[in-house]
Design an enzyme around this catalytic site. Sequence first.
Site, PDB file in Angstrom:
ATOM      1  N   ILE A  95      -1.691 -12.824 -11.140  1.00  0.00           N
ATOM      2  CA  ILE A  95      -0.929 -12.191 -12.100  1.00  0.00           C
ATOM      3  C   ILE A  95       0.451 -12.685 -12.056  1.00  0.00           C
ATOM      4  CG2 ILE A  95       0.343 -10.083 -12.973  1.00  0.00           C
ATOM      5  CD1 ILE A  95      -2.490 -10.030 -13.534  1.00  0.00           C
TER       6      ILE A  95
ATOM      7  N   GLY B 116       5.416 -15.811  -7.268  1.00  0.00           N
ATOM      8  CA  GLY B 116       6.740 -15.809  -6.960  1.00  0.00           C
ATOM      9  C   GLY B 116       7.059 -16.504  -5.534  1.00  0.00           C
TER      10      GLY B 116
ATOM     11  N   GLU C  96       8.455 -14.989  -3.037  1.00  0.00           N
ATOM     12  CA  GLU C  96       8.242 -14.064  -1.891  1.00  0.00           C
ATOM     13  C   GLU C  96       7.143 -13.372  -1.878  1.00  0.00           C
ATOM     14  OE1 GLU C  96      11.753 -11.494  -2.168  1.00  0.00           O
ATOM     15  OE2 GLU C  96      13.126 -13.209  -1.671  1.00  0.00           O
ATOM     16  N   ALA C  97       6.435 -13.313  -3.085  1.00  0.00           N
ATOM     17  CA  ALA C  97       5.036 -12.657  -3.123  1.00  0.00           C
ATOM     18  C   ALA C  97       4.219 -13.104  -4.290  1.00  0.00           C
ATOM     19  CB  ALA C  97       5.409 -11.079  -3.256  1.00  0.00           C
TER      20      ALA C  97
ATOM     21  N   VAL D 131       1.147 -11.719  -6.728  1.00  0.00           N
ATOM     22  CA  VAL D 131       0.283 -10.484  -7.253  1.00  0.00           C
ATOM     23  C   VAL D 131      -1.046 -10.878  -7.953  1.00  0.00           C
ATOM     24  CG1 VAL D 131       0.420  -8.510  -8.823  1.00  0.00           C
ATOM     25  CG2 VAL D 131       2.518  -9.349  -7.496  1.00  0.00           C
TER      26      VAL D 131
ATOM     27  N   LYS E 180      -0.759  -7.030  -4.083  1.00  0.00           N
ATOM     28  CA  LYS E 180       0.613  -7.733  -3.603  1.00  0.00           C
ATOM     29  C   LYS E 180       0.409  -8.359  -2.436  1.00  0.00           C
ATOM     30  CE  LYS E 180       5.559  -7.530  -4.175  1.00  0.00           C
ATOM     31  NZ  LYS E 180       6.816  -6.790  -4.859  1.00  0.00           N
TER      32      LYS E 180
ATOM     33  N   ASP F 255      17.171  -3.750  -6.715  1.00  0.00           N
ATOM     34  CA  ASP F 255      17.006  -4.730  -7.804  1.00  0.00           C
ATOM     35  C   ASP F 255      16.480  -4.257  -9.066  1.00  0.00           C
ATOM     36  OD1 ASP F 255      16.872  -7.445  -8.182  1.00  0.00           O
ATOM     37  OD2 ASP F 255      14.714  -7.565  -7.334  1.00  0.00           O
TER      38      ASP F 255
ATOM     39  N   TYR G 210      13.774  -6.790 -15.536  1.00  0.00           N
ATOM     40  CA  TYR G 210      12.324  -7.788 -15.015  1.00  0.00           C
ATOM     41  C   TYR G 210      11.637  -6.859 -13.964  1.00  0.00           C
ATOM     42  CZ  TYR G 210      15.223 -11.567 -17.023  1.00  0.00           C
ATOM     43  OH  TYR G 210      15.764 -12.427 -17.800  1.00  0.00           O
TER      44      TYR G 210
ATOM     45  N   ASP H  42       8.388  -3.153  -7.906  1.00  0.00           N
ATOM     46  CA  ASP H  42       8.995  -4.142  -6.954  1.00  0.00           C
ATOM     47  C   ASP H  42      10.120  -3.244  -6.097  1.00  0.00           C
ATOM     48  OD1 ASP H  42       9.697  -6.349  -5.702  1.00  0.00           O
ATOM     49  OD2 ASP H  42      10.582  -7.338  -7.530  1.00  0.00           O
TER      50      ASP H  42
HETATM   51  N1  LIG Z   1       1.242  -2.671 -10.427  1.00  0.00           N
HETATM   52  C1  LIG Z   1       1.296  -3.693 -11.097  1.00  0.00           C
HETATM   53  N2  LIG Z   1       0.283  -4.017 -12.348  1.00  0.00           N
HETATM   54  C2  LIG Z   1       0.529  -4.842 -12.905  1.00  0.00           C
HETATM   55  N3  LIG Z   1       1.376  -6.000 -12.605  1.00  0.00           N
HETATM   56  C3  LIG Z   1       2.314  -6.034 -11.644  1.00  0.00           C
HETATM   57  C4  LIG Z   1       2.232  -4.991 -10.852  1.00  0.00           C
HETATM   58  N4  LIG Z   1       2.935  -5.359 -10.007  1.00  0.00           N
HETATM   59  C5  LIG Z   1       3.554  -6.602 -10.337  1.00  0.00           C
HETATM   60  N5  LIG Z   1       2.946  -6.858 -11.325  1.00  0.00           N
HETATM   61  C6  LIG Z   1       3.408  -8.395 -11.891  1.00  0.00           C
HETATM   62  O1  LIG Z   1       3.650  -9.092 -11.088  1.00  0.00           O
HETATM   63  C7  LIG Z   1       5.130  -9.695 -11.207  1.00  0.00           C
HETATM   64  C8  LIG Z   1       5.879  -9.774  -9.748  1.00  0.00           C
HETATM   65  O2  LIG Z   1       5.834  -8.257  -9.089  1.00  0.00           O
HETATM   66  P1  LIG Z   1       7.109  -7.864  -8.413  1.00  0.00           P
HETATM   67  O3  LIG Z   1       8.104  -7.903  -9.292  1.00  0.00           O
HETATM   68  O4  LIG Z   1       6.536  -6.690  -7.578  1.00  0.00           O
HETATM   69  O5  LIG Z   1       7.111  -9.029  -7.340  1.00  0.00           O
HETATM   70  P2  LIG Z   1       8.596  -9.781  -7.022  1.00  0.00           P
HETATM   71  O6  LIG Z   1       8.831  -9.727  -5.339  1.00  0.00           O
HETATM   72  O7  LIG Z   1       9.761  -9.839  -7.964  1.00  0.00           O
HETATM   73  O8  LIG Z   1       8.039 -11.435  -6.802  1.00  0.00           O
HETATM   74  P3  LIG Z   1       8.779 -12.560  -6.969  1.00  0.00           P
HETATM   75  O9  LIG Z   1       8.919 -13.385  -5.821  1.00  0.00           O
HETATM   76  O10 LIG Z   1       7.813 -13.185  -8.239  1.00  0.00           O
HETATM   77  O11 LIG Z   1      10.180 -12.109  -7.887  1.00  0.00           O
HETATM   78  C9  LIG Z   1       5.762  -8.618 -12.053  1.00  0.00           C
HETATM   79  O12 LIG Z   1       6.635  -9.013 -12.752  1.00  0.00           O
HETATM   80  C10 LIG Z   1       4.586  -8.099 -12.973  1.00  0.00           C
HETATM   81  O13 LIG Z   1       4.377  -9.104 -13.810  1.00  0.00           O
HETATM   82 MG   LIG Z   2      10.037  -8.550  -9.533  1.00  0.00          MG
END
Ligand SMILES: Nc1ncnc2c1ncn2[C@@H]1O[C@H](COP(=O)(O)OP(=O)(O)OP(=O)(O)O)[C@@H](O)[C@H]1O
Ligand SMILES: [Mg+2]
Length: 260
Positions: free
Chosen positions: A53, A56, A58-59, A61, A75, A192, A196, A209
């Site tokens: 999905i 990024g 740091e993570a 998904v 995640k 945060d 977004y 997030d």
């Molecule tokens: N529960 C969920 N269901 C569906 N999609 C999700 C879910 N959680 C996160 N995502 C998708 O995954 C993306 C990244 O998740 P999240 O924002 O939690 O991580 P992040 O720490 O911001 O990662 P990054 O390092 O990419 O910024 C979100 O923008 C969203 O598109």
């Molecule tokens: Mg995020």
Amino acid sequence: MSPHRLRVDREKSKVKDEDVIKTVEEVFDSFTNYHIYRLKNTMKAFRELRGTISAGKEARVYWAKGWKGEDVAVKIFLTSSAEFRKSIKNYISGDPRFPSLPSKFRELVYLWARKEYSNLSEMAKAGVSVPQPIAVSGNVLVMRFLGEGGLRAPLLVEAARELEAEDLERMLEMLIKDVESMVCRARLVHGDLSEYNVMIWEGRPWIIDVAQAVSLEHPKSRELLERDVSNVFSFFSHWLDVSEREESLRRSLEGCLESR
Ligand SMILES: Nc1ncnc2c1ncn2[C@@H]1O[C@H](COP(=O)(O)OP(=O)(O)OP(=O)(O)O)[C@@H](O)[C@H]1O
Ligand SMILES: [Mg+2]
């Protein structure tokens, strides 16, 4: 609203599944693979990884299938980023829920994943719309999937241009209530919050997030809350007149902060 279109090829889903698993095994180290295995086979938190999905800094998904055929989100926090190390420390030290910091970076990332899990649980308990957490092991967190059939729900930033003013009003009202519940009932600050980190699904906003969310006792909580509130209103101010609502939310949050 239709889920955000992602390239998930259902026709070739079998091939894709194998690709995902192979990629996951190649990208992640043996510790991470152990936690994925444990969540699947011992904790039964999900059955099969299906598609990426988001990838990024740091993570990552993933979309996965649960044992009852339900969609879940997996995640995986990366245990190899130096910048991540610094930002994690800033959001953990000073939070009374986490009195000591582990010295190994891997352990710090595990703590970070557990922090996101417990923040999600506390927020859900306080009535905030967040994806329900399912399980956590090491640096891997499993939660409810927002979206369907492997297509994630749109982020607020993506959905806003398709929403009528009236829908935007409703979204803002619901988000204001969630910020109030988060601060006044869960006693947490997101840290945060922006267009977004909000997804639009089932006609309402969902806050995502939340690993960095800190308790009100954290020395930076006020500063972070100030920024969160400004981000939300400055986004909605492109379409709506928000000044009164912004003032009223700030007043009500001030009341909660003072009643500590
Ligand atoms: N529960 C969920 N269901 C569906 N999609 C999700 C879910 N959680 C996160 N995502 C998708 O995954 C993306 C990244 O998740 P999240 O924002 O939690 O991580 P992040 O720490 O911001 O990662 P990054 O390092 O990419 O910024 C979100 O923008 C969203 O598109
Ligand atoms: Mg995020």
